[in-house]
Design a protein around this motif. Structure first.
Motif, PDB file in Angstrom:
ATOM      1  N   ILE A 136     -53.529 -53.349  -8.268  1.00 54.70           N
ATOM      2  CA  ILE A 136     -52.668 -53.578  -9.431  1.00 54.70           C
ATOM      3  C   ILE A 136     -53.508 -53.671 -10.696  1.00 54.70           C
ATOM      4  O   ILE A 136     -53.144 -53.138 -11.756  1.00 54.70           O
ATOM      5  N   GLY A 137     -54.655 -54.326 -10.615  1.00 51.47           N
ATOM      6  CA  GLY A 137     -55.532 -54.452 -11.774  1.00 51.47           C
ATOM      7  C   GLY A 137     -56.045 -53.118 -12.262  1.00 51.47           C
ATOM      8  O   GLY A 137     -56.165 -52.886 -13.470  1.00 51.47           O
ATOM      9  N   LEU A 140     -53.293 -51.520 -14.352  1.00 48.70           N
ATOM     10  CA  LEU A 140     -53.066 -52.208 -15.615  1.00 48.70           C
ATOM     11  C   LEU A 140     -54.219 -51.993 -16.597  1.00 48.70           C
ATOM     12  O   LEU A 140     -54.000 -51.762 -17.791  1.00 48.70           O
ATOM     13  N   ALA A 144     -53.793 -50.026 -20.146  1.00 48.03           N
ATOM     14  CA  ALA A 144     -54.065 -50.755 -21.386  1.00 48.03           C
ATOM     15  C   ALA A 144     -55.078 -50.018 -22.253  1.00 48.03           C
ATOM     16  O   ALA A 144     -54.855 -49.800 -23.458  1.00 48.03           O
ATOM     17  N   TRP A 223     -60.739 -60.647 -16.761  1.00 50.02           N
ATOM     18  CA  TRP A 223     -59.369 -61.126 -16.924  1.00 50.02           C
ATOM     19  C   TRP A 223     -59.167 -62.467 -16.227  1.00 50.02           C
ATOM     20  O   TRP A 223     -58.558 -63.394 -16.776  1.00 50.02           O
TER      21      TRP A 223
END
Length: 455
Positions: A136-137, A140, A144, A223
């Motif tokens: 998922i990271g 994202l 971004a 993050w």
């Protein structure tokens, strides 16, 4: 002979049951699909079918996020062909198996054990429990950075070059995706040379290249740290960021100094333009492949510096290629420990296991061997000089995309050599070797120890 208790030998894994082999098959499938699409008449600007070697080379270059080309991207390919290339870049950058994992998450909202193992091979996640978060990271982080860079580039194309908004968005998105994925494909015949001194074009692209080249685990940890869930940086993050910074500074100084008075490169600009172009080209060997200068006009020393920087590459589990900065740094500390006669390697307050040291050595030797064999083959097939051929081979294997301009002039056999290099460089020497292994074996004994003479 010393006998050791061991597990029963594991059964050979075949086909998609072997995670490393599944990654190879997935990337190969992406190349086949991309080649088939680029062979369609609609993919060419002229409406005529593209040759098989050209389509295969371009598809492999895009999936491996390299950027080497044998045909002019904006002149040869239609909008459909360019979109196919863009899609292949995104697939190659995120990783075929990472995309498959994302689809599994969307459809079933969970990951099976086999898919977790496969995704772990692709993303270099530290444990099975981390795979879902990493997958998922990855999505994202990519979204971004690509969105932000595309917005900046679009604004610059509109305000500085009077592009129509739709054209500006298309160029902004294409170059943002190409930059973050370290691909180096551009929609201009001479790549980014028209923008050599434009800091509003060069700086965002350089930032995207560095961001993608650091690797997804670095950004995911950043993050988590920002959310207060970590107390200290991991060894991997510290090693990757520090080594990347050192190489960027050293490379920038070396390239800028070597080309400062070269009229074919930096010498044609003022002081500000020289600094912008010099620093931009220090970032590109991080395996991006964009060029704002004519690489064919570089001094021999500059080509050698680029060879070294390209071979090292960027961070692990990212969009960059090469042997990776962590591998390079680890071997440097292994040498220091050996020179100091230290029995173990300690790095930034941590002890590095011997398995990691052997893996680093294996990666470097396999990579150097692949580049050497390819260079000798290209020398036998072409009339080009060693520095040109070596540069091309390193660029292909490290999935960089920089070229002295000889790629299109290579014979079909030479282009196929580079195709194999790009594919092997994207997959990684160890993943490729393990995927090709016929079976897994467990050693049941150890032989008597004897030390050969070293040096």
């Amino acid at each position: 002979m010393i006998l050791r208790a061991s597990r029963a030998p594991s059964r050979p894994l075949s086909g998609l049951r072997h995670p490393a082999r599944a990654v190879v098959i997935a990337f190969a499938s992406a190349v086949v699909v991309g080649t088939s699409l680029l062979l369609l008449p609609v993919a060419g600007e002229s409406g005529e079918p593209t040759g098989l070697v050209e389509a295969l080379f371009t598809a492999t270059s895009a999936v491996s996020v390299t950027g080497l080309i044998v045909v002019d991207t904006p002149g040869h390919w239609s909008t459909f062909g360019e979109l196919v290339i863009l899609g292949l870049i995104q697939v190659g950058g995120l990783g075929v198996m990472t995309l498959a994992s994302l689809l599994g998450l969307v459809i079933t909202r969970r990951l099976g054990l086999r898919m977790r193992l496969t995704a772990q091979t692709e993303t270099k996640a530290l444990g099975l429990g981390d795979v879902r978060r990493v997958v998922i990271g990855v999505a994202l982080v990519s979204l971004a950075f690509e969105t932000f860079i595309a917005a900046v580039l679009t604004a610059r194309f509109v305000s500085g070059y009077d592009y129509e908004f739709g054209t500006a968005v298309y160029h902004g998105v294409f170059h943002a995706v190409s930059a973050f994925n370290n691909a180096g494909f551009a929609l201009y015949a001479d790549n980014l040379m028209p923008f050599a001194t434009d800091v509003w074009i060069c700086a965002p692209i350089a930032v995207a290249v560095i961001a993608g080249g650091l690797g997804f685990p670095v950004w995911i940890e950043v993050w988590r740290r920002a959310r207060g869930s970590l107390h200290r940086w991991s060894l991997h993050v510290k090693l990757t960021v520090l080594t990347t910074a050192v190489l960027l500074v050293v490379g920038g100084v070396a390239i800028t100094a070597a080309e400062w008075n070269n009229p074919g490169t930096l010498g044609q600009f003022g002081v500000g333009g020289r600094l912008i172009a010099g620093l931009f080209h220090a970032v590109m060997p991080r395996t991006a492949g964009f060029n704002s200068l004519d690489v064919g006009q570089f001094e021999s020393g500059t080509l050698l510096v680029n060879d070294i920087l390209m071979f090292v590459g960027g961070g692990s589990a990212g969009t960059a290629g090469g042997i990776k900065v962590s591998t390079f740094a680890l071997l440097a500390f292994v040498i220091v420990a050996e020179v100091r006669a230290q029995p173990t390697v300690h790095l930034m307050g941590r002890k590095v296991p011997s398995t990691a040291q052997r893996q680093a050595l294996t990666v470097v030797l396999l990579s150097a061997g692949a580049v050497m064999v390819a260079t000798l083959t290209l020398l036998a097939l072409t009339p080009f000089e060693l520095d040109e051929v070596l540069f091309e081979a390193v660029s292909a294997f490290a999935t960089v995309g920089l070229s002295t301009g000889i790629t299109a002039d290579l014979p079909p056999a030479g282009q196929l050599v580079l195709t194999v290099l790009m594919f092997a460089g994207r997959i990684g020497p160890i993943t490729l070797a393990s995927a090709l292994a016929l079976r897994e074996r467990t050693r049941r004994y150890e032989l008597p120890e004897e030390r050969p003479i070293i040096g």
